[in-house]
Design an enzyme around this catalytic site. Structure first.
Site, PDB file in Angstrom:
ATOM      1  N   ASP A 150      42.191  18.700  -3.728  1.00 23.78           N
ATOM      2  CA  ASP A 150      40.962  19.492  -3.653  1.00 23.78           C
ATOM      3  C   ASP A 150      39.884  18.531  -4.397  1.00 23.78           C
ATOM      4  O   ASP A 150      40.014  18.040  -5.696  1.00 23.78           O
ATOM      5  CB  ASP A 150      40.986  20.618  -4.172  1.00 23.78           C
ATOM      6  CG  ASP A 150      41.890  21.713  -3.426  1.00 23.78           C
ATOM      7  OD1 ASP A 150      42.474  21.217  -2.456  1.00 23.78           O
ATOM      8  OD2 ASP A 150      41.892  22.896  -3.751  1.00 23.78           O
ATOM      9  N   ASP A 159      41.109  32.380   5.697  1.00 22.34           N
ATOM     10  CA  ASP A 159      41.069  32.479   4.117  1.00 22.34           C
ATOM     11  C   ASP A 159      41.137  34.115   3.950  1.00 22.34           C
ATOM     12  O   ASP A 159      40.151  34.746   4.259  1.00 22.34           O
ATOM     13  CB  ASP A 159      40.096  31.889   3.507  1.00 22.34           C
ATOM     14  CG  ASP A 159      40.050  30.441   3.599  1.00 22.34           C
ATOM     15  OD1 ASP A 159      41.179  29.882   3.788  1.00 22.34           O
ATOM     16  OD2 ASP A 159      39.096  29.814   3.433  1.00 22.34           O
TER      17      ASP A 159
END
Length: 239
Positions: free
Chosen positions: A12, A133
């Site tokens: 990330d 998500d």
């Protein structure tokens, strides 16, 4: 596919560094490495066959921001790189494929602009992963800050007949918290969809990975693992 191939290590990116968020909250960020390329090489050396790169800055701003870093990662390894974060236009997606990314994860665009999304799927067949998500049982978009009215399955069903690679299912409430993945939610999606489902969010131990691995016959392709690796809970080199 063995357990090691099942794990998709995550990188990330925020401000060019390797970080992790806690439950998707951008003010709860921890920096793990200054050099993402070194991290990608380490994952390759440990035997990973693919890595998952997320541009957190891009997810918030709506266009990839760590473009040069991603390009450096792709050039430094020989394994598959899937990328997500801020891919909200055809041009943004095309630019990522041009630098050598193998697959892209698209969430918000699939919700907001189906016409553009369909054009991407048509031109880049089997290279698009639809990002799902989930936050409190509903699909969240735009870096997880906006909730929609769709359940994960309702959202996925809209795209299950297209030439996509599969779905990435992230339980945002568990992401970065290492409290265990959403086994039931992942299984429910996988057994009700034609395409693969990649699990993400909440993995805190090797046992969590094993529990998801048992679902592979239902259509679970792999699991994205970040914090558990960075915190030493899962040691890739020992698998």
């Amino acid at each position: 596919m063995g357990l090691k191939e099942f794990i998709i290590p995550a990188i990330d990116l925020k401000d060019g560094k390797v970080v992790r968020l806690y439950k998707g909250e951008f003010d709860k960020v921890k920096v793990y490495k200054d050099n993402p390329v070194d991290m990608a090489k380490y994952f390759q050396d440990c035997g990973a066959v693919h890595i998952h790169v997320v541009d957190l800055d891009g997810a918030l701003e709506g266009k990839p921001k760590n473009y040069k870093v991603v390009e450096s990662i792709v050039k430094s390894v020989d394994i598959l790189v899937e990328f997500g974060g801020g891919l909200r236009s055809y041009e943004a997606v095309k630019s990522m494929f041009e630098i050598g990314v193998d697959r892209v994860v698209i969430g918000s665009l699939a919700y907001e602009n189906q016409e553009e999304f369909l054009r991407i799927v048509e031109d880049f067949k089997n290279k698009v992963i639809v990002g799902i998500d989930a936050k409190d049982g509903k699909v969240a978009i735009k870096g997880w800050v906006e909730k929609t009215d769709y359940t994960p399955l309702e959202f996925a069903k809209k795209y299950d007949d297209l030439d996509i690679f599969g779905f990435l299912y992230t339980d945002v409430n568990r992401d970065g918290a290492m409290v265990g993945p959403n086994i039931e939610g992942t299984k429910y999606l996988a057994e009700n969809l034609k395409h693969f489902v990649i699990a993400s969010g909440g993995v805190g131990s090797l046992q969590d990975v094993v529990n998801l691995y048992k679902l592979k016959d239902y259509g679970v392709f792999g699991v994205v693992v970040g914090k558990a690796i960075y915190e030493g809970k899962i040691k890739l080199e020992e698998l």
